[in-house]
Scaffold this active site. Structure first.
Site, PDB file in Angstrom:
ATOM      1  N   GLY A  30       0.835  -1.187   0.000  1.00 34.70           N
ATOM      2  CA  GLY A  30       0.000   0.000   0.000  1.00 34.70           C
ATOM      3  C   GLY A  30       0.866   1.232   0.000  1.00 34.70           C
ATOM      4  O   GLY A  30       2.094   1.152  -0.127  1.00 34.70           O
ATOM      5  N   GLU A  31       0.217   2.373   0.151  1.00 35.96           N
ATOM      6  CA  GLU A  31       0.957   3.634   0.115  1.00 35.96           C
ATOM      7  C   GLU A  31       1.946   3.730   1.268  1.00 35.96           C
ATOM      8  O   GLU A  31       3.056   4.238   1.117  1.00 35.96           O
ATOM      9  CB  GLU A  31      -0.041   4.801   0.181  1.00 35.96           C
ATOM     10  CG  GLU A  31       0.611   6.168   0.069  1.00 35.96           C
ATOM     11  CD  GLU A  31      -0.410   7.295   0.142  1.00 35.96           C
ATOM     12  OE1 GLU A  31       0.017   8.460   0.152  1.00 35.96           O
ATOM     13  OE2 GLU A  31      -1.626   7.011   0.206  1.00 35.96           O
ATOM     14  N   PHE A  32       1.559   3.243   2.432  1.00 36.37           N
ATOM     15  CA  PHE A  32       2.380   3.414   3.622  1.00 36.37           C
ATOM     16  C   PHE A  32       2.993   2.122   4.146  1.00 36.37           C
ATOM     17  O   PHE A  32       3.915   2.174   4.949  1.00 36.37           O
ATOM     18  CB  PHE A  32       1.556   4.047   4.745  1.00 36.37           C
ATOM     19  CG  PHE A  32       1.020   5.405   4.394  1.00 36.37           C
ATOM     20  CD1 PHE A  32       1.865   6.488   4.285  1.00 36.37           C
ATOM     21  CD2 PHE A  32      -0.335   5.602   4.165  1.00 36.37           C
ATOM     22  CE1 PHE A  32       1.383   7.742   3.956  1.00 36.37           C
ATOM     23  CE2 PHE A  32      -0.835   6.850   3.843  1.00 36.37           C
ATOM     24  CZ  PHE A  32       0.032   7.926   3.737  1.00 36.37           C
ATOM     25  N   GLY A  33       2.470   0.981   3.725  1.00 33.98           N
ATOM     26  CA  GLY A  33       2.972  -0.258   4.308  1.00 33.98           C
ATOM     27  C   GLY A  33       2.783  -1.457   3.412  1.00 33.98           C
ATOM     28  O   GLY A  33       2.110  -1.397   2.378  1.00 33.98           O
ATOM     29  N   LYS A  50       0.556  -6.182   8.880  1.00 33.07           N
ATOM     30  CA  LYS A  50       0.904  -4.982   8.123  1.00 33.07           C
ATOM     31  C   LYS A  50       2.105  -4.315   8.780  1.00 33.07           C
ATOM     32  O   LYS A  50       2.109  -4.063   9.978  1.00 33.07           O
ATOM     33  CB  LYS A  50      -0.281  -4.016   8.093  1.00 33.07           C
ATOM     34  CG  LYS A  50      -0.027  -2.752   7.280  1.00 33.07           C
ATOM     35  CD  LYS A  50      -1.192  -1.784   7.371  1.00 33.07           C
ATOM     36  CE  LYS A  50      -2.413  -2.299   6.657  1.00 33.07           C
ATOM     37  NZ  LYS A  50      -3.502  -1.299   6.629  1.00 33.07           N
ATOM     38  N   ASP A 148     -12.627   5.179   3.091  1.00 32.38           N
ATOM     39  CA  ASP A 148     -11.745   4.649   2.035  1.00 32.38           C
ATOM     40  C   ASP A 148     -12.298   3.326   1.512  1.00 32.38           C
ATOM     41  O   ASP A 148     -11.562   2.362   1.316  1.00 32.38           O
ATOM     42  CB  ASP A 148     -10.324   4.469   2.560  1.00 32.38           C
ATOM     43  CG  ASP A 148      -9.291   4.350   1.433  1.00 32.38           C
ATOM     44  OD1 ASP A 148      -9.577   4.821   0.303  1.00 32.38           O
ATOM     45  OD2 ASP A 148      -8.201   3.798   1.674  1.00 32.38           O
ATOM     46  N   ASN A 153     -10.156  -2.641  -0.400  1.00 31.84           N
ATOM     47  CA  ASN A 153     -10.380  -2.683   1.048  1.00 31.84           C
ATOM     48  C   ASN A 153     -11.566  -3.550   1.440  1.00 31.84           C
ATOM     49  O   ASN A 153     -12.047  -3.478   2.577  1.00 31.84           O
ATOM     50  CB  ASN A 153     -10.548  -1.266   1.600  1.00 31.84           C
ATOM     51  CG  ASN A 153      -9.232  -0.506   1.599  1.00 31.84           C
ATOM     52  OD1 ASN A 153      -8.158  -1.106   1.574  1.00 31.84           O
ATOM     53  ND2 ASN A 153      -9.311   0.811   1.595  1.00 31.84           N
ATOM     54  N   ASP A 190      -8.720  -2.380   6.299  1.00 33.33           N
ATOM     55  CA  ASP A 190      -7.865  -1.203   6.156  1.00 33.33           C
ATOM     56  C   ASP A 190      -8.558   0.036   6.733  1.00 33.33           C
ATOM     57  O   ASP A 190      -9.150   0.837   6.020  1.00 33.33           O
ATOM     58  CB  ASP A 190      -7.482  -0.971   4.697  1.00 33.33           C
ATOM     59  CG  ASP A 190      -6.264  -0.055   4.571  1.00 33.33           C
ATOM     60  OD1 ASP A 190      -6.008   0.714   5.523  1.00 33.33           O
ATOM     61  OD2 ASP A 190      -5.575  -0.085   3.539  1.00 33.33           O
TER      62      ASP A 190
END
Length: 276
Positions: A30-33, A50, A148, A153, A190
């Protein structure tokens, strides 16, 4: 006489992740992890863990990671929300241990349908929508909003009782609800963008699925924003691929001009238009 000096956290070199879990494979980025499929060395159960890609302290990810942990703590356990087990920090990286959903995500189904030309049946789409709505209803009942909702998700768990060849010893080990008898369970996951309805801290999600109100910072009806995103998620899953991220078509959809899905009934097409 043993020393009473306390050990600072940065002096602890043991890794809970490496000691407690066997990493099987990466499930996604994902964007962060990144998310990994892991087997707990003690209980033998499979989890999705995660891990943040970068140190969390002071980063944008820190708020998302803590949001996710707080949201799970408030939500507890629900059949159609991915279950949370634990969270910890290690070398300034955040780890979140969640339920492992053995069927991947709805986004993977959408991509496979695109690749093969398969068209989802109306009954299948209705099943996904119904179960996602139950999860969303529960989140909203706790005075929270997801913000989101998208195919990536919504996660899929295939009930081992209905499988011909279950992965022996590799299933997640969450307690099964007595009512959980469906062959396939769809779960919202998420929770990094989750916020309170009454005191919202809003961070934009994926613009393909966001209503214009969020982007114009109108937060008066946040629960309806989730419903809007769910409508476009179902539209995409039902064959309405390639949703725009901006431009004239993006605005047209948000005015209620959603193209019909030719293989779905007029009633379902009308429902999707009403939802958005």
């Amino acid at each position: 006489m043993p020393s009473t000096k306390k050990i600072a956290l940065h002096e602890i070199n043991t890794s809970r992740y490496n000691e407690e879990f066997h990493e099987v494979c990466k499930l996604g980025d994902g964007e962060f992890g990144s998310v990994y499929k892991c087997v707990h060395r003690l209980d033998g159960c499979t989890y999705a863990i995660k891990k943040s890609k970068m140190p969390v302290a002071g980063s944008v990810y820190e708020r998302n990671a803590m949001n996710e942990v707080y949201a799970h703590a408030v939500l507890g356990k629900h059949q159609h929300v991915v279950r949370y087990y634990s969270a910890w920090a290690e070398e300034d990286h955040m780890y979140i241990q969640n339920e492992y959903c053995n069927g991947g995500s709805l986004a993977e189904v959408v991509e496979e349908d695109k690749r093969t030309g398969r068209v989802m049946s109306e009954s299948e789409l209705k099943t996904i929508m119904y179960q996602a709505v139950l999860g969303l209803k529960y989140i909203h009942s706790q005075n929270l909003v997801h913000l989101d909702i998208k195919p990536g998700n919504i996660f899929i768990h295939r009930n081992p009782k209905f499988l011909q060849s279950p992965e022996s010893g590799m299933e997640s080990c969450g307690e099964e609800d007595e009512e959980e008898e469906e062959a396939i369970i769809y779960k919202i996951g998420d929770l990094g963008h989750v916020t309170s309805v009454t005191n919202p801290t809003v961070e934009d999600g994926d613009c393909h699925y966001l209503p214009k109100e969020i982007l114009s910072e109108n937060f008066d009806h946040l629960s309806k924003c989730d419903v809007f995103s769910l409508g476009l998620t179902m539209y995409e899953a039902g064959g309405g691929h390639n949703l725009p991220r901006n431009g004239p078509q993006w605005h047209s959809i948000r005015e209620g001009k959603l193209p019909s899905l030719p293989h779905m009934s007029p009633e379902l097409n009308q429902l999707l238009k009403v939802i958005i």
